[in-house]
Design a protein around this motif. Structure first.
Motif, mmCIF file in Angstrom:
data_model
loop_
_atom_site.group_PDB
_atom_site.id
_atom_site.type_symbol
_atom_site.label_atom_id
_atom_site.label_comp_id
_atom_site.label_asym_id
_atom_site.label_seq_id
_atom_site.Cartn_x
_atom_site.Cartn_y
_atom_site.Cartn_z
ATOM 1 N N ALA A 259 0.869 -1.164 0.000
ATOM 2 C CA ALA A 259 0.000 0.000 0.000
ATOM 3 C C ALA A 259 0.909 1.219 0.000
ATOM 4 C CB ALA A 259 -0.893 0.000 1.229
ATOM 5 N N ASN A 260 0.895 1.936 -1.092
ATOM 6 C CA ASN A 260 1.683 3.144 -1.218
ATOM 7 C C ASN A 260 1.203 4.158 -0.178
ATOM 8 O OD1 ASN A 260 1.762 5.959 -2.306
ATOM 9 N ND2 ASN A 260 3.131 4.939 -3.745
ATOM 10 N N LEU A 261 2.146 4.820 0.508
ATOM 11 C CA LEU A 261 1.729 5.714 1.594
ATOM 12 C C LEU A 261 0.861 6.861 1.095
ATOM 13 C CD1 LEU A 261 4.648 5.979 4.163
ATOM 14 C CD2 LEU A 261 2.550 4.635 4.239
ATOM 15 N N GLU A 262 1.115 7.302 -0.134
ATOM 16 C CA GLU A 262 0.267 8.373 -0.669
ATOM 17 C C GLU A 262 -1.148 7.861 -0.897
ATOM 18 O OE1 GLU A 262 1.873 10.544 -3.943
ATOM 19 O OE2 GLU A 262 3.875 10.556 -3.061
ATOM 20 N N ALA A 263 -1.232 6.591 -1.330
ATOM 21 C CA ALA A 263 -2.557 6.006 -1.525
ATOM 22 C C ALA A 263 -3.264 5.848 -0.183
ATOM 23 C CB ALA A 263 -2.434 4.658 -2.227
ATOM 24 N N VAL A 264 -2.460 5.501 0.853
ATOM 25 C CA VAL A 264 -3.040 5.405 2.201
ATOM 26 C C VAL A 264 -3.599 6.757 2.604
ATOM 27 C CG1 VAL A 264 -2.512 5.014 4.626
ATOM 28 C CG2 VAL A 264 -1.519 3.511 2.905
ATOM 29 N N LEU A 265 -2.797 7.814 2.375
ATOM 30 C CA LEU A 265 -3.227 9.169 2.745
ATOM 31 C C LEU A 265 -4.492 9.568 2.009
ATOM 32 C CD1 LEU A 265 0.043 11.268 2.978
ATOM 33 C CD2 LEU A 265 -1.669 10.884 4.756
ATOM 34 N N GLN A 266 -4.566 9.158 0.749
ATOM 35 C CA GLN A 266 -5.712 9.544 -0.053
ATOM 36 C C GLN A 266 -7.011 8.950 0.489
ATOM 37 O OE1 GLN A 266 -5.252 8.647 -4.165
ATOM 38 N NE2 GLN A 266 -6.607 10.304 -4.798
ATOM 39 N N LEU A 267 -6.884 7.810 1.167
ATOM 40 C CA LEU A 267 -8.070 7.185 1.762
ATOM 41 C C LEU A 267 -8.503 7.917 3.033
ATOM 42 C CD1 LEU A 267 -7.089 3.435 1.290
ATOM 43 C CD2 LEU A 267 -9.017 4.579 0.213
ATOM 44 N N LYS A 268 -7.681 8.885 3.451
ATOM 45 C CA LYS A 268 -7.947 9.708 4.641
ATOM 46 C C LYS A 268 -8.332 8.893 5.870
ATOM 47 C CE LYS A 268 -9.556 13.727 1.990
ATOM 48 N NZ LYS A 268 -9.857 13.049 0.697
ATOM 49 N N PRO A 269 -7.487 7.959 6.260
ATOM 50 C CA PRO A 269 -7.826 7.224 7.488
ATOM 51 C C PRO A 269 -7.590 8.084 8.720
ATOM 52 C CG PRO A 269 -5.730 6.453 6.593
ATOM 53 C CD PRO A 269 -6.216 7.520 5.672
ATOM 54 N N ASP A 270 -8.388 7.844 9.761
ATOM 55 C CA ASP A 270 -8.161 8.503 11.040
ATOM 56 C C ASP A 270 -7.150 7.715 11.855
ATOM 57 O OD1 ASP A 270 -10.251 10.355 10.525
ATOM 58 O OD2 ASP A 270 -11.697 8.792 11.053
ATOM 59 N N LEU A 271 -6.969 6.452 11.457
ATOM 60 C CA LEU A 271 -6.160 5.562 12.278
ATOM 61 C C LEU A 271 -5.669 4.412 11.411
ATOM 62 C CD1 LEU A 271 -5.426 4.676 15.283
ATOM 63 C CD2 LEU A 271 -7.595 3.444 15.287
ATOM 64 N N ILE A 272 -4.429 3.970 11.673
ATOM 65 C CA ILE A 272 -3.923 2.739 11.051
ATOM 66 C C ILE A 272 -3.747 1.722 12.179
ATOM 67 C CG2 ILE A 272 -2.036 1.675 9.746
ATOM 68 C CD1 ILE A 272 -1.411 4.467 8.603
ATOM 69 N N VAL A 273 -4.203 0.503 11.938
ATOM 70 C CA VAL A 273 -4.075 -0.525 12.969
ATOM 71 C C VAL A 273 -3.387 -1.743 12.374
ATOM 72 C CG1 VAL A 273 -5.305 -2.109 14.484
ATOM 73 C CG2 VAL A 273 -6.140 0.200 14.214
ATOM 74 N N ASP A 274 -2.402 -2.281 13.109
ATOM 75 C CA ASP A 274 -1.805 -3.551 12.693
ATOM 76 C C ASP A 274 -1.937 -4.533 13.842
ATOM 77 O OD1 ASP A 274 -0.548 -5.472 11.236
ATOM 78 O OD2 ASP A 274 1.462 -4.631 11.395
ATOM 79 N N ALA A 275 -2.240 -5.774 13.508
ATOM 80 C CA ALA A 275 -2.292 -6.827 14.520
ATOM 81 C C ALA A 275 -1.266 -7.873 14.143
ATOM 82 C CB ALA A 275 -3.679 -7.450 14.581
ATOM 83 N N GLY A 276 -0.394 -8.200 15.057
ATOM 84 C CA GLY A 276 0.653 -9.180 14.760
ATOM 85 C C GLY A 276 1.766 -9.020 15.767
ATOM 86 N N SER A 277 2.999 -9.020 15.254
ATOM 87 C CA SER A 277 4.144 -8.875 16.130
ATOM 88 C C SER A 277 4.201 -7.460 16.695
ATOM 89 C CB SER A 277 5.421 -9.166 15.355
ATOM 90 O OG SER A 277 6.537 -8.736 16.101
ATOM 91 N N THR A 278 4.587 -7.341 17.977
ATOM 92 C CA THR A 278 4.799 -6.016 18.553
ATOM 93 C C THR A 278 6.291 -5.811 18.798
ATOM 94 O OG1 THR A 278 4.380 -6.979 20.717
ATOM 95 C CG2 THR A 278 2.533 -5.879 19.650
ATOM 96 N N GLY A 279 7.089 -6.584 18.057
ATOM 97 C CA GLY A 279 8.540 -6.478 18.197
ATOM 98 C C GLY A 279 9.076 -5.155 17.666
ATOM 99 N N ARG A 280 10.370 -4.960 17.862
ATOM 100 C CA ARG A 280 10.992 -3.672 17.578
ATOM 101 C C ARG A 280 10.809 -3.250 16.120
ATOM 102 N NH1 ARG A 280 17.295 -2.448 18.673
ATOM 103 N NH2 ARG A 280 17.331 -0.556 17.397
ATOM 104 N N THR A 281 10.946 -4.223 15.186
ATOM 105 C CA THR A 281 10.813 -3.889 13.771
ATOM 106 C C THR A 281 9.463 -3.217 13.501
ATOM 107 O OG1 THR A 281 11.994 -5.932 13.376
ATOM 108 C CG2 THR A 281 11.020 -4.859 11.458
ATOM 109 N N TYR A 282 8.424 -3.793 14.097
ATOM 110 C CA TYR A 282 7.088 -3.282 13.825
ATOM 111 C C TYR A 282 6.827 -1.977 14.555
ATOM 112 C CZ TYR A 282 6.366 -7.468 11.198
ATOM 113 O OH TYR A 282 6.485 -8.427 10.240
ATOM 114 N N VAL A 283 7.418 -1.830 15.751
ATOM 115 C CA VAL A 283 7.284 -0.561 16.464
ATOM 116 C C VAL A 283 7.935 0.545 15.640
ATOM 117 C CG1 VAL A 283 8.062 0.725 18.489
ATOM 118 C CG2 VAL A 283 7.115 -1.573 18.768
ATOM 119 N N GLU A 284 9.128 0.277 15.117
ATOM 120 C CA GLU A 284 9.821 1.318 14.352
ATOM 121 C C GLU A 284 9.102 1.621 13.047
ATOM 122 O OE1 GLU A 284 13.984 0.455 14.147
ATOM 123 O OE2 GLU A 284 14.203 0.694 16.324
ATOM 124 N N LEU A 285 8.533 0.579 12.434
ATOM 125 C CA LEU A 285 7.764 0.802 11.209
ATOM 126 C C LEU A 285 6.549 1.688 11.510
ATOM 127 C CD1 LEU A 285 7.205 -0.045 8.167
ATOM 128 C CD2 LEU A 285 5.637 -1.706 9.157
#
Lengths: 343, 337
Positions: free
Chosen positions: A99-125
């Motif tokens: 998902a291109n970040l500009e395309a994400v922005l265009q969808l005008k989300p109020d929030l992005i949610v990820d469910a999965g690992s809460t390890g450092r890689t994902y925190v930094e992402l």
């Protein structure tokens, strides 16, 4: 050349800043322990991957902007009309963004949610995407046992705490009931299980893998209980040596060939007719994808492994689960199709 | 036959026999040596072995096909590597130089992405390998400038790289929970799932391609001379080159379709064979086939016995092949031409 009015410029900049930064209602502590500032009203949520999309759908389907991957017609049938067919929006992953970040922005989300690992890689992402887009990005712990807590966090993030509590309680009750009943089962009465994936049934989940979380929750003896946390390939010779009592598979091709193939005929599970194909519509019950859909899978597996301890009708449980979580009550023929593991 | 040649072939054959015996004798499912002997004897004599059907299954349906597949794939890759190294007069060439492996990989990955059946995936891999080399050859032949051999190799590198991008794209699109692991396993190479039905699509192309290469082995000596010298000897280099490319591609594609991507065998084994019997293709090719089959068989035996979980073949061949290749380079005695 007219000189720019410094005061007007500053006012403009302040207005711009105010526009960029809506009034945050609250901060919510997410599954990784980060404080995420959430707008007063959340009406559009972007799920970063399939587990997040499914969990969000079950809690607040109206907020779901779209699916990481479009649902197939036979899956949409089991989802709310107008929501199950929302568009494909790609996924945000650790390695790269489909998902291109500009395309994400265009969808005008109020929030992005990820469910999965809460390890450092994902925190930094999450931090990076949040910094780049200005959209709050929350992480939910995707581990099976963390599902109730993840619901509560997601409820606070989206202002749907009441329903989140209902779903979390359903999960907790199921887990407590099942755990209570299997606590009394002696280790030697717990069947050894081989989890088969792939068309030949020769891919399996190692001991610590997310693919077999429900199996380990149920105290089954995973024959491939090797150190490691992912999928691996094994040989049929190894399966014969393990000689599991039960085979659980998510692969339709293998569930058919494994029962007929003379090479598999020597395995205890095949001899005893205990090769079980996991249901998978609209979402897989065992690990595919690893989300809240595994809650009903837990009941299904518990009945397979300990039939005496679980007299409940799986049809009734599946119907209740679908009604409560997916908000669509399947008909009897539809339940047949779900339980047959096809589709 | 010169004594050194006799010794070379004897060593290769003895090692091969030892490898086959070892491969039949060990595995995750315990089969006692006495039982193994009885089963093998019953297979030869047609008498019932009197052992449990499960032990028979392990030997005839699991270990047997796998041993044969490892021998065929190893021999195929080594023979193709030897032929290509001679054809391109370059010791760093391997069977995938013209894109056979990348084409086969793209075909297989596409097959997994489209959720095709096992046989269809293998067929897609096989077709992908042939198509890729066909495309390389077609493009290479239209370019009239420069050394045709060099043009062909460069075209192979470029097309292989493009196919690699295609593989990456499909992996990117793939479902990360189901298809992506399957693709990864395939791309790392394995014989874990081999059964009898896999042997037919492997055996046919490997025997056909190897037979062509064996028949051409004397002419290959002339092909490894510079182009003008070969022509001066009255050789029609164009059709001959085409025949070698087709045969070597056929065996490579069949091997990759059956076992996935296994690097290094086709690069290292020809050198080892040359070390043993010298550069003459009439001796080199059969020795390379024997050594390649034995080498991959040993690797595969290691892959399936090292632990309950299979070790990918491509990983083992690289880990073993790299230091060996460095040693070969360091101790080379100018044995190329």
């Amino acid at each position: 050349m007219p000189r720019p009015d410094r005061r007007a410029l500053l006012t403009g900049l302040a207005a711009l800043a105010a526009w960029r930064r809506p009034a945050w209602a609250a901060t919510v502590r997410d599954g990784a322990g980060r404080d995420v500032a959430v707008p007063a009203t959340v009406t559009r949520v972007f799920p970063a991957g399939p587990p997040a999309a499914i969990q969000l759908y079950t809690l607040a389907p109206d907020l779901l902007l779209g699916w990481p991957r479009a649902n197939r017609p036979e899956e949409r049938e089991f989802l709310l009309p107008g929501i199950g067919d929302r568009p494909e929006i790609g996924r945000i992953t650790g390695r790269g963004n489909s998902a291109n970040l500009e395309a994400v922005l265009q969808l005008k989300p109020d929030l992005i949610v990820d469910a999965g690992s809460t390890g450092r890689t994902y925190v930094e992402l999450a931090e990076r995407v949040q910094g780049q887009t200005g959209i709050p990005y929350a992480l939910l712990d995707g581990r099976f046992s963390a599902i109730p807590e993840s619901y509560r966090i997601l409820g606070r993030l989206t202002g749907r705490s009441a329903r989140a509590e209902t779903l979390a309680t359903w999960c907790e009750t199921a887990m407590a009931t099942i755990r209570g009943r299997i606590a009394g089962i002696a280790p030697e009465q717990r069947p050894s299980v081989y989890y088969a994936r792939g068309p030949r049934g020769l891919e399996t989940g190692l001991g610590g893998s997310i693919n077999v979380e429900t199996l380990s929750f149920l105290g089954a003896r995973n024959v491939a209980d090797q150190p490691g946390s992912g999928l691996a390939q094994v040989s049929l010779e190894q399966v014969l040596a393990w000689d599991p009592e039960v085979i659980v598979t998510i692969d339709l091709a293998f569930s058919e060939s494994g029962r007929r193939d003379p090479a598999w005929a020597g395995v205890r599970a095949v001899k005893a007719g205990r090769v079980h194909l996991s249901p998978k519509i609209p979402f897989g019950w065992v690990d595919f994808p690893p989300s809240v859909n595994r809650m009903v899978g837990l009941w299904w597996l518990a009945k397979l492994l300990y039939p005496q301890a679980f007299p409940e009708d799986i049809r009734a449980i599946a119907r209740d689960f679908h009604t409560l979580f997916y908000q669509v009550t399947p008909s009897e023929p539809q339940l047949d199709r779900i339980l047959a593991g096809r589709g | 036959m010169r004594p050194s040649l006799l010794r070379g072939n004897a060593i290769a054959l003895a090692l091969l026999a030892l490898a086959i015996l070892l491969a039949f004798g060990v595995g995750r499912f315990p089969v006692a040596p006495g039982d193994l002997a009885r089963i093998l004897w019953s297979g030869l004599s047609g008498q019932p072995s009197g052992l449990s059907p499960q032990v028979e299954t392990v030997i005839w349906n699991i270990r047997g096909p796998r041993v044969l597949a490892a021998l065929l794939c190893g021999a195929a890759l080594a023979v193709a590597g030897t032929a290509f190294q001679g054809l391109f007069r370059n010791p760093l060439v391997s069977p995938d130089i013209l894109g056979a492996s990348s084409g086969a990989a793209l075909g297989a990955v596409l097959g997994i992405y489209l959720s095709l059946g096992l046989f269809a995936i293998q067929l897609a891999a096989f077709a992908g390998g042939l198509l890729a080399v066909g495309a390389v050859y077609a493009v290479g032949s239209t370019i009239r400038r420069g050394d045709p051999v060099l043009v062909l190799v460069l075209t192979g590198v470029v097309v292989g790289s493009l196919l690699g991008a295609g593989i990456g794209l499909i992996k990117y699109w793939a479902d990360p929970y189901n298809q992506l692991p399957a693709m990864t396993f395939w791309l790392l190479g394995s014989l874990a799932g081999t059964d009898r039905s896999d042997l037919v699509p492997l055996l046919g192309p490997v025997l056909a391609g190897s037979a062509v290469l064996m028949a051409l082995r004397w002419r290959m000596n002339a092909m490894s001379l510079p182009e003008e010298e070969a022509r001066a000897l009255g050789l029609r280099t164009g059709p001959l080159r085409l025949a070698i490319v087709v045969a070597a591609t056929l065996v490579t594609a069949a091997s990759v379709a059956a076992a996935g991507i296994i690097g290094w065998v086709g690069l290292v084994v020809p050198h080892l064979a040359r070390f043993l019997v010298g550069p003459d293709f009439s001796r080199l090719l059969p020795t390379a086939a024997v050594l390649g089959g034995g080498y991959l068989l040993v690797i595969d035996t290691l892959a399936r016995t090292a632990g309950p979980v299979e070790t990918p073949l491509g990983i083992l061949t690289a880990v073993i092949g790299t230091p060996f290749f460095i040693w070969l380079l360091a101790s080379a005695r100018g044995g190329w031409s």
